[in-house]
Write a protein that holds these residues in place. Structure first.
Motif, PDB file in Angstrom:
ATOM      1  N   VAL A  66       0.838  -1.198   0.000  1.00 49.40           N
ATOM      2  CA  VAL A  66       0.000   0.000   0.000  1.00 49.40           C
ATOM      3  C   VAL A  66       0.877   1.255   0.000  1.00 49.40           C
ATOM      4  O   VAL A  66       0.639   2.207  -0.748  1.00 49.40           O
ATOM      5  CB  VAL A  66      -0.951  -0.016   1.206  1.00 49.40           C
ATOM      6  N   ALA A  67       1.903   1.246   0.858  1.00 56.05           N
ATOM      7  CA  ALA A  67       2.796   2.404   0.948  1.00 56.05           C
ATOM      8  C   ALA A  67       3.542   2.629  -0.362  1.00 56.05           C
ATOM      9  O   ALA A  67       3.717   3.774  -0.802  1.00 56.05           O
ATOM     10  CB  ALA A  67       3.786   2.208   2.097  1.00 56.05           C
ATOM     11  N   GLN A  68       3.997   1.556  -1.002  1.00 51.89           N
ATOM     12  CA  GLN A  68       4.738   1.700  -2.257  1.00 51.89           C
ATOM     13  C   GLN A  68       3.858   2.260  -3.367  1.00 51.89           C
ATOM     14  O   GLN A  68       4.281   3.109  -4.153  1.00 51.89           O
ATOM     15  CB  GLN A  68       5.324   0.355  -2.682  1.00 51.89           C
ATOM     16  N   ARG A  69       2.614   1.796  -3.435  1.00 53.87           N
ATOM     17  CA  ARG A  69       1.700   2.322  -4.452  1.00 53.87           C
ATOM     18  C   ARG A  69       1.524   3.836  -4.286  1.00 53.87           C
ATOM     19  O   ARG A  69       1.503   4.572  -5.272  1.00 53.87           O
ATOM     20  CB  ARG A  69       0.341   1.614  -4.380  1.00 53.87           C
ATOM     21  N   TRP A  70       1.403   4.277  -3.029  1.00 55.06           N
ATOM     22  CA  TRP A  70       1.173   5.700  -2.824  1.00 55.06           C
ATOM     23  C   TRP A  70       2.442   6.515  -3.093  1.00 55.06           C
ATOM     24  O   TRP A  70       2.377   7.612  -3.644  1.00 55.06           O
ATOM     25  CB  TRP A  70       0.636   5.973  -1.424  1.00 55.06           C
ATOM     26  N   ALA A  71       3.593   5.982  -2.722  1.00 56.02           N
ATOM     27  CA  ALA A  71       4.843   6.675  -3.045  1.00 56.02           C
ATOM     28  C   ALA A  71       5.003   6.809  -4.555  1.00 56.02           C
ATOM     29  O   ALA A  71       5.389   7.877  -5.064  1.00 56.02           O
ATOM     30  CB  ALA A  71       6.025   5.927  -2.439  1.00 56.02           C
ATOM     31  N   ASP A  72       4.705   5.744  -5.294  1.00 51.81           N
ATOM     32  CA  ASP A  72       4.764   5.793  -6.754  1.00 51.81           C
ATOM     33  C   ASP A  72       3.811   6.852  -7.303  1.00 51.81           C
ATOM     34  O   ASP A  72       4.145   7.593  -8.226  1.00 51.81           O
ATOM     35  CB  ASP A  72       4.404   4.430  -7.348  1.00 51.81           C
ATOM     36  N   HIS A  73       2.615   6.907  -6.723  1.00 49.45           N
ATOM     37  CA  HIS A  73       1.623   7.882  -7.177  1.00 49.45           C
ATOM     38  C   HIS A  73       2.129   9.312  -6.959  1.00 49.45           C
ATOM     39  O   HIS A  73       2.057  10.149  -7.871  1.00 49.45           O
ATOM     40  CB  HIS A  73       0.308   7.679  -6.426  1.00 49.45           C
ATOM     41  N   GLY A 132       4.675  -0.231   7.133  1.00 52.80           N
ATOM     42  CA  GLY A 132       5.070  -0.446   5.747  1.00 52.80           C
ATOM     43  C   GLY A 132       5.705   0.829   5.231  1.00 52.80           C
ATOM     44  O   GLY A 132       5.248   1.924   5.573  1.00 52.80           O
ATOM     45  N   VAL A 133       6.754   0.706   4.438  1.00 48.31           N
ATOM     46  CA  VAL A 133       7.456   1.871   3.918  1.00 48.31           C
ATOM     47  C   VAL A 133       7.614   1.713   2.407  1.00 48.31           C
ATOM     48  O   VAL A 133       8.055   0.669   1.925  1.00 48.31           O
ATOM     49  CB  VAL A 133       8.843   2.040   4.569  1.00 48.31           C
ATOM     50  N   GLY A 134       7.249   2.751   1.670  1.00 45.10           N
ATOM     51  CA  GLY A 134       7.435   2.758   0.225  1.00 45.10           C
ATOM     52  C   GLY A 134       8.165   4.009  -0.199  1.00 45.10           C
ATOM     53  O   GLY A 134       7.975   5.071   0.402  1.00 45.10           O
ATOM     54  N   SER A 135       8.997   3.905  -1.222  1.00 38.33           N
ATOM     55  CA  SER A 135       9.699   5.093  -1.727  1.00 38.33           C
ATOM     56  C   SER A 135       9.835   5.013  -3.236  1.00 38.33           C
ATOM     57  O   SER A 135       9.920   3.926  -3.819  1.00 38.33           O
ATOM     58  CB  SER A 135      11.082   5.233  -1.089  1.00 38.33           C
ATOM     59  N   ALA A 136       9.819   6.187  -3.861  1.00 36.82           N
ATOM     60  CA  ALA A 136      10.021   6.297  -5.301  1.00 36.82           C
ATOM     61  C   ALA A 136      10.842   7.555  -5.554  1.00 36.82           C
ATOM     62  O   ALA A 136      10.791   8.508  -4.767  1.00 36.82           O
ATOM     63  CB  ALA A 136       8.683   6.369  -6.036  1.00 36.82           C
ATOM     64  N   THR A 137      11.595   7.571  -6.638  1.00 37.60           N
ATOM     65  CA  THR A 137      12.464   8.701  -6.941  1.00 37.60           C
ATOM     66  C   THR A 137      12.111   9.291  -8.300  1.00 37.60           C
ATOM     67  O   THR A 137      11.938   8.558  -9.278  1.00 37.60           O
ATOM     68  CB  THR A 137      13.943   8.275  -6.932  1.00 37.60           C
ATOM     69  N   ALA A 138      11.971  10.621  -8.333  1.00 34.91           N
ATOM     70  CA  ALA A 138      11.697  11.325  -9.583  1.00 34.91           C
ATOM     71  C   ALA A 138      12.564  12.577  -9.616  1.00 34.91           C
ATOM     72  O   ALA A 138      12.538  13.380  -8.679  1.00 34.91           O
ATOM     73  CB  ALA A 138      10.219  11.700  -9.683  1.00 34.91           C
ATOM     74  N   ASN A 139      13.344  12.742 -10.674  1.00 34.01           N
ATOM     75  CA  ASN A 139      14.202  13.921 -10.825  1.00 34.01           C
ATOM     76  C   ASN A 139      15.090  14.150  -9.611  1.00 34.01           C
ATOM     77  O   ASN A 139      15.317  15.294  -9.183  1.00 34.01           O
ATOM     78  CB  ASN A 139      13.353  15.174 -11.088  1.00 34.01           C
ATOM     79  N   GLY A 140      15.586  13.074  -9.050  1.00 34.53           N
ATOM     80  CA  GLY A 140      16.492  13.186  -7.910  1.00 34.53           C
ATOM     81  C   GLY A 140      15.812  13.440  -6.583  1.00 34.53           C
ATOM     82  O   GLY A 140      16.488  13.578  -5.559  1.00 34.53           O
ATOM     83  N   ILE A 141      14.481  13.493  -6.564  1.00 32.69           N
ATOM     84  CA  ILE A 141      13.730  13.717  -5.331  1.00 32.69           C
ATOM     85  C   ILE A 141      13.123  12.396  -4.870  1.00 32.69           C
ATOM     86  O   ILE A 141      12.521  11.661  -5.652  1.00 32.69           O
ATOM     87  CB  ILE A 141      12.610  14.757  -5.528  1.00 32.69           C
TER      88      ILE A 141
END
Length: 234
Positions: A66-73, A132-141
């Motif tokens: 759940v956390a990963q889906r929201w980080a991706d979003h 649960g922990v989710g993370s995603a990276t966009a443009n270095g952020i």
């Protein structure tokens, strides 16, 4: 720094990339998997709890998904916000909470969360047991979501997940509370409703919440969700 908290979390089995207004975003972390940034923050989170004499949280694969889906979003749209469907996407809960943030590094995010009283309240809530922990990276952020849970019943061990501040913006929100919830946020609601503040969301508290909801033209379901929190002004 932007802060926010709440206590009440899109991944596929293959790796893909998506272009969005936020730039090139790494998406589709396998459901329940843990990115290296998420694993680092999880270690920092548990160290903060241990430093304050609290039990370490157990990482759960269902919360990670759940956390990963929201980080991706968040990374794909470039907007820091809370998951509006958190309470329905997570199961087996008495209390659920969420911290979200975006920043240049995990260390800056760790500091930003810790320096915010509302985020810190989630981090040090002694009633939470799962995370649960989710993370995603966009443009270095780095965009990160942390979902907390006090489960109704113990989770089987098979659901345990494996781990494979300057400029940071974080947001936290109040938890969703219902019959059976306990802890700091329940006491806050009880004080606001001028009833005994024992930290236990029992039938008396539910009745008081329903009366409050009716008086404010809200859905009178006895559940303290986002709209009720806003009306409470806590």
């Amino acid at each position: 720094m932007h802060t926010g908290s709440r206590s009440f979390r899109l991944a596929t089995a293959t790796v893909a990339c998506a272009a969005s207004a936020a730039g090139l975003v790494a998406l589709a972390t396998p459901a329940g998997a843990v990115t290296s940034n998420a694993a680092t923050y999880f270690a920092n989170l548990n160290q903060e709890r241990a430093d304050h004499g609290l039990a370490r949280l157990t990482m759960r694969s269902d919360l990670n998904a759940v956390a990963q889906r929201w980080a991706d979003h968040m990374a794909s749209v470039g907007v820091l916000s809370h998951n509006p469907n958190l309470a329905t996407q997570i199961s087996n809960w008495q209390i659920v909470g969420e911290n979200v943030g975006e920043g240049p590094s995990i260390s800056s995010l760790t500091t930003a969360f810790w320096n915010s009283p509302e985020h810190r309240a989630n981090i040090l809530d002694r009633d939470y047991r799962d995370v649960g922990v989710g993370s995603a990276t966009a443009n270095g952020i780095i965009w990160i979501t942390i979902d907390f849970r006090d489960p109704m019943s113990p989770e089987p061990s098979s659901t345990i997940a494996s781990s494979s501040t300057s400029g940071a913006h974080v947001a936290t929100s109040h938890p969703t509370l219902r019959l059976g919830s306990r802890g700091y946020w329940v006491r806050r609601v009880q004080r606001r409703l001028h009833i005994t503040a024992d930290g236990i969301f029992g039938r008396q508290t539910r009745r008081a919440v329903i009366r409050f909801q009716r008086s404010h033209h809200l859905t009178a379901n006895g559940i303290v969700g986002p709209r009720t929190w806003r009306a409470l002004h806590i």
